[in-house]
Design a protein around this motif. Structure first.
Motif, PDB file in Angstrom:
ATOM      1  N   SER A 263      -4.355 -12.441  28.429  1.00 22.91           N
ATOM      2  CA  SER A 263      -4.108 -13.539  29.366  1.00 22.91           C
ATOM      3  C   SER A 263      -5.287 -14.482  29.477  1.00 22.91           C
ATOM      4  O   SER A 263      -5.122 -15.658  29.810  1.00 22.91           O
ATOM      5  CB  SER A 263      -3.754 -12.984  30.747  1.00 22.91           C
ATOM      6  OG  SER A 263      -4.835 -12.244  31.281  1.00 22.91           O
ATOM      7  N   SER A 264      -6.495 -14.004  29.196  1.00 23.38           N
ATOM      8  CA  SER A 264      -7.675 -14.870  29.321  1.00 23.38           C
ATOM      9  C   SER A 264      -7.625 -16.025  28.330  1.00 23.38           C
ATOM     10  O   SER A 264      -8.048 -17.145  28.640  1.00 23.38           O
ATOM     11  CB  SER A 264      -8.962 -14.063  29.124  1.00 23.38           C
ATOM     12  OG  SER A 264      -8.997 -13.487  27.827  1.00 23.38           O
ATOM     13  N   ASN A 265      -7.051 -15.801  27.132  1.00 26.52           N
ATOM     14  CA  ASN A 265      -6.922 -16.882  26.159  1.00 26.52           C
ATOM     15  C   ASN A 265      -5.976 -17.965  26.665  1.00 26.52           C
ATOM     16  O   ASN A 265      -6.179 -19.151  26.386  1.00 26.52           O
ATOM     17  CB  ASN A 265      -6.419 -16.333  24.825  1.00 26.52           C
ATOM     18  CG  ASN A 265      -7.490 -15.598  24.054  1.00 26.52           C
ATOM     19  OD1 ASN A 265      -8.653 -15.574  24.465  1.00 26.52           O
ATOM     20  ND2 ASN A 265      -7.123 -14.965  22.947  1.00 26.52           N
TER      21      ASN A 265
ATOM     22  N   SER B 290       9.939 -17.472  38.193  1.00 32.10           N
ATOM     23  CA  SER B 290       9.352 -17.683  36.876  1.00 32.10           C
ATOM     24  C   SER B 290       7.988 -17.011  36.817  1.00 32.10           C
ATOM     25  O   SER B 290       7.366 -16.715  37.836  1.00 32.10           O
ATOM     26  CB  SER B 290       9.223 -19.179  36.592  1.00 32.10           C
ATOM     27  OG  SER B 290      10.495 -19.792  36.546  1.00 32.10           O
ATOM     28  N   VAL B 291       7.544 -16.767  35.598  1.00 28.89           N
ATOM     29  CA  VAL B 291       6.234 -16.164  35.370  1.00 28.89           C
ATOM     30  C   VAL B 291       5.329 -17.216  34.746  1.00 28.89           C
ATOM     31  O   VAL B 291       5.701 -17.850  33.759  1.00 28.89           O
ATOM     32  CB  VAL B 291       6.339 -14.935  34.439  1.00 28.89           C
ATOM     33  CG1 VAL B 291       4.961 -14.358  34.155  1.00 28.89           C
ATOM     34  CG2 VAL B 291       7.251 -13.876  35.059  1.00 28.89           C
ATOM     35  N   TYR B 292       4.153 -17.404  35.323  1.00 26.94           N
ATOM     36  CA  TYR B 292       3.192 -18.371  34.816  1.00 26.94           C
ATOM     37  C   TYR B 292       1.948 -17.638  34.317  1.00 26.94           C
ATOM     38  O   TYR B 292       1.408 -16.748  34.991  1.00 26.94           O
ATOM     39  CB  TYR B 292       2.758 -19.348  35.917  1.00 26.94           C
ATOM     40  CG  TYR B 292       3.833 -20.301  36.367  1.00 26.94           C
ATOM     41  CD1 TYR B 292       3.968 -21.558  35.792  1.00 26.94           C
ATOM     42  CD2 TYR B 292       4.721 -19.945  37.382  1.00 26.94           C
ATOM     43  CE1 TYR B 292       4.955 -22.444  36.216  1.00 26.94           C
ATOM     44  CE2 TYR B 292       5.710 -20.820  37.815  1.00 26.94           C
ATOM     45  CZ  TYR B 292       5.813 -22.064  37.231  1.00 26.94           C
ATOM     46  OH  TYR B 292       6.789 -22.931  37.648  1.00 26.94           O
ATOM     47  N   LEU B 293       1.498 -18.037  33.130  1.00 30.30           N
ATOM     48  CA  LEU B 293       0.221 -17.579  32.599  1.00 30.30           C
ATOM     49  C   LEU B 293      -0.481 -18.812  32.040  1.00 30.30           C
ATOM     50  O   LEU B 293      -0.203 -19.237  30.922  1.00 30.30           O
ATOM     51  CB  LEU B 293       0.415 -16.528  31.514  1.00 30.30           C
ATOM     52  CG  LEU B 293       0.838 -15.126  31.973  1.00 30.30           C
ATOM     53  CD1 LEU B 293       1.181 -14.254  30.771  1.00 30.30           C
ATOM     54  CD2 LEU B 293      -0.262 -14.468  32.777  1.00 30.30           C
TER      55      LEU B 293
ATOM     56  N   ALA C  74       4.025 -10.068  29.604  1.00 28.56           N
ATOM     57  CA  ALA C  74       3.559 -10.926  30.698  1.00 28.56           C
ATOM     58  C   ALA C  74       3.520 -10.182  32.030  1.00 28.56           C
ATOM     59  O   ALA C  74       2.714 -10.501  32.910  1.00 28.56           O
ATOM     60  CB  ALA C  74       4.450 -12.158  30.821  1.00 28.56           C
ATOM     61  N   LYS C  75       4.401  -9.195  32.182  1.00 28.32           N
ATOM     62  CA  LYS C  75       4.388  -8.385  33.404  1.00 28.32           C
ATOM     63  C   LYS C  75       3.215  -7.410  33.427  1.00 28.32           C
ATOM     64  O   LYS C  75       2.852  -6.899  34.488  1.00 28.32           O
ATOM     65  CB  LYS C  75       5.702  -7.602  33.533  1.00 28.32           C
ATOM     66  CG  LYS C  75       6.914  -8.455  33.841  1.00 28.32           C
ATOM     67  CD  LYS C  75       8.121  -7.610  34.204  1.00 28.32           C
ATOM     68  CE  LYS C  75       8.540  -6.721  33.049  1.00 28.32           C
ATOM     69  NZ  LYS C  75       9.765  -5.943  33.373  1.00 28.32           N
TER      70      LYS C  75
ATOM     71  N   ILE D 226      -1.000 -12.595  21.579  1.00 26.21           N
ATOM     72  CA  ILE D 226      -0.688 -11.187  21.365  1.00 26.21           C
ATOM     73  C   ILE D 226      -1.703 -10.618  20.386  1.00 26.21           C
ATOM     74  O   ILE D 226      -1.783 -11.057  19.243  1.00 26.21           O
ATOM     75  CB  ILE D 226       0.736 -10.997  20.801  1.00 26.21           C
ATOM     76  CG1 ILE D 226       1.768 -11.695  21.691  1.00 26.21           C
ATOM     77  CG2 ILE D 226       1.055  -9.513  20.674  1.00 26.21           C
ATOM     78  CD1 ILE D 226       1.858 -11.157  23.093  1.00 26.21           C
ATOM     79  N   GLU D 227      -2.490  -9.655  20.837  1.00 32.98           N
ATOM     80  CA  GLU D 227      -3.548  -9.098  20.016  1.00 32.98           C
ATOM     81  C   GLU D 227      -3.206  -7.680  19.572  1.00 32.98           C
ATOM     82  O   GLU D 227      -2.572  -6.926  20.301  1.00 32.98           O
ATOM     83  CB  GLU D 227      -4.873  -9.079  20.785  1.00 32.98           C
ATOM     84  CG  GLU D 227      -5.395 -10.460  21.131  1.00 32.98           C
ATOM     85  CD  GLU D 227      -6.752 -10.406  21.821  1.00 32.98           C
ATOM     86  OE1 GLU D 227      -7.179  -9.286  22.191  1.00 32.98           O
ATOM     87  OE2 GLU D 227      -7.373 -11.471  21.985  1.00 32.98           O
ATOM     88  N   THR D 228      -3.640  -7.348  18.360  1.00 33.17           N
ATOM     89  CA  THR D 228      -3.488  -5.994  17.841  1.00 33.17           C
ATOM     90  C   THR D 228      -4.746  -5.199  18.165  1.00 33.17           C
ATOM     91  O   THR D 228      -5.856  -5.630  17.868  1.00 33.17           O
ATOM     92  CB  THR D 228      -3.277  -6.010  16.317  1.00 33.17           C
ATOM     93  OG1 THR D 228      -2.093  -6.754  16.008  1.00 33.17           O
ATOM     94  CG2 THR D 228      -3.132  -4.585  15.786  1.00 33.17           C
TER      95      THR D 228
END
Length: 238
Positions: free
Chosen positions: A232-234, A136-139, A172-173, A220-222
């Motif tokens: 990822s910091s958010n 799994s991927v964790y953020l 996420a990757k 997700i930022e534009t």
């Protein structure tokens, strides 16, 4: 195992052309000409991809798309639209369609888009295979479970379509890396085709709205003039 495709098209001439082109990919193709017949077919067997015309007698293709996605969000749906009906394409994507192709279409484009959807389907099957060793991927509090194909934030489930899931997994990757719409089309959808950047925009907007509602922060930022990135910091600080 041979993949099955369901063509939902009331124009039998167009359906015949589609079946010929899809047969060249060694696919098993069924055809129905109404939304009601499509729902009955889906109750009897599973299809890797639905090729769904918007203009159908009785229940239209947009309503059918919404009904299918509400019940089976992972079902791959490729919409058939007229080149002039941009609003229908937008609405189709908003209702959960994974992609669209406009009439008239070329054989190469149709086959490329079907193969791109099949890649998603095959990856999803692998993720559901218990023998597959996938982590799994964790953020922060966000968990992307690749084996069960589920998303959680602080133990609450976030419901995503298969394309939204693949888009989030790709971000996420590569956290904090900016990708253009063309790069996302190539990496997530598996093709490059001028004029289809709106496919990315619509999926980004839906994914961003779902994540912000669940996580109460922008993920997700534009990056104007460049593309999009996952901040990822958010997630980690939130």
């Amino acid at each position: 195992m041979q993949d099955k495709i369901l063509v939902v098209e009331d124009d039998h001439d167009i359906a015949g052309i589609l079946k010929v082109h899809l047969a060249e990919l060694s696919l098993n193709v069924d055809h129905v000409d109404t939304a009601e017949s499509a729902l009955q077919a889906l109750q009897q067997q599973k299809y890797a991809v639905l090729l769904l015309d918007i203009m159908l007698p009785g229940m239209d293709g947009l309503t059918l798309c919404r009904k299918i996605k509400d019940k089976s969000p992972e079902q791959s749906i490729l919409m058939l639209t007229s080149r002039s009906d941009e609003m229908d394409r937008i609405i189709g994507l908003e209702m959960g369609a994974d992609d669209y192709i406009t009439k008239p279409f070329s054989t190469r484009e149709l086959q490329a888009r079907i193969k791109a959807q099949l890649r998603h389907v095959h990856l999803l099957r692998e993720k559901h295979n218990p023998k597959t060793d996938i982590e799994s991927v964790y953020l922060g509090k966000l968990l992307i479970n690749l084996q069960s194909h589920e998303i959680y934030y602080d133990d609450d489930t976030i419901s995503l379509t298969s394309t939204e899931f693949d888009l989030l997994h790709f971000f996420a990757k590569h956290p904090n890396q900016v990708f253009s719409r063309t790069q996302l089309l190539d990496s997530v959808w598996g093709y490059q085709h001028s004029g289809y950047e709106h496919t990315v925009n619509s999926h980004i907007n839906r994914l961003r709205a779902k994540l912000e509602q669940a996580c109460n922060t922008q993920i997700i930022e534009t990056i104007w003039g460049v593309g999009y990135k996952l901040n990822s910091s958010n997630l980690i600080q939130h």
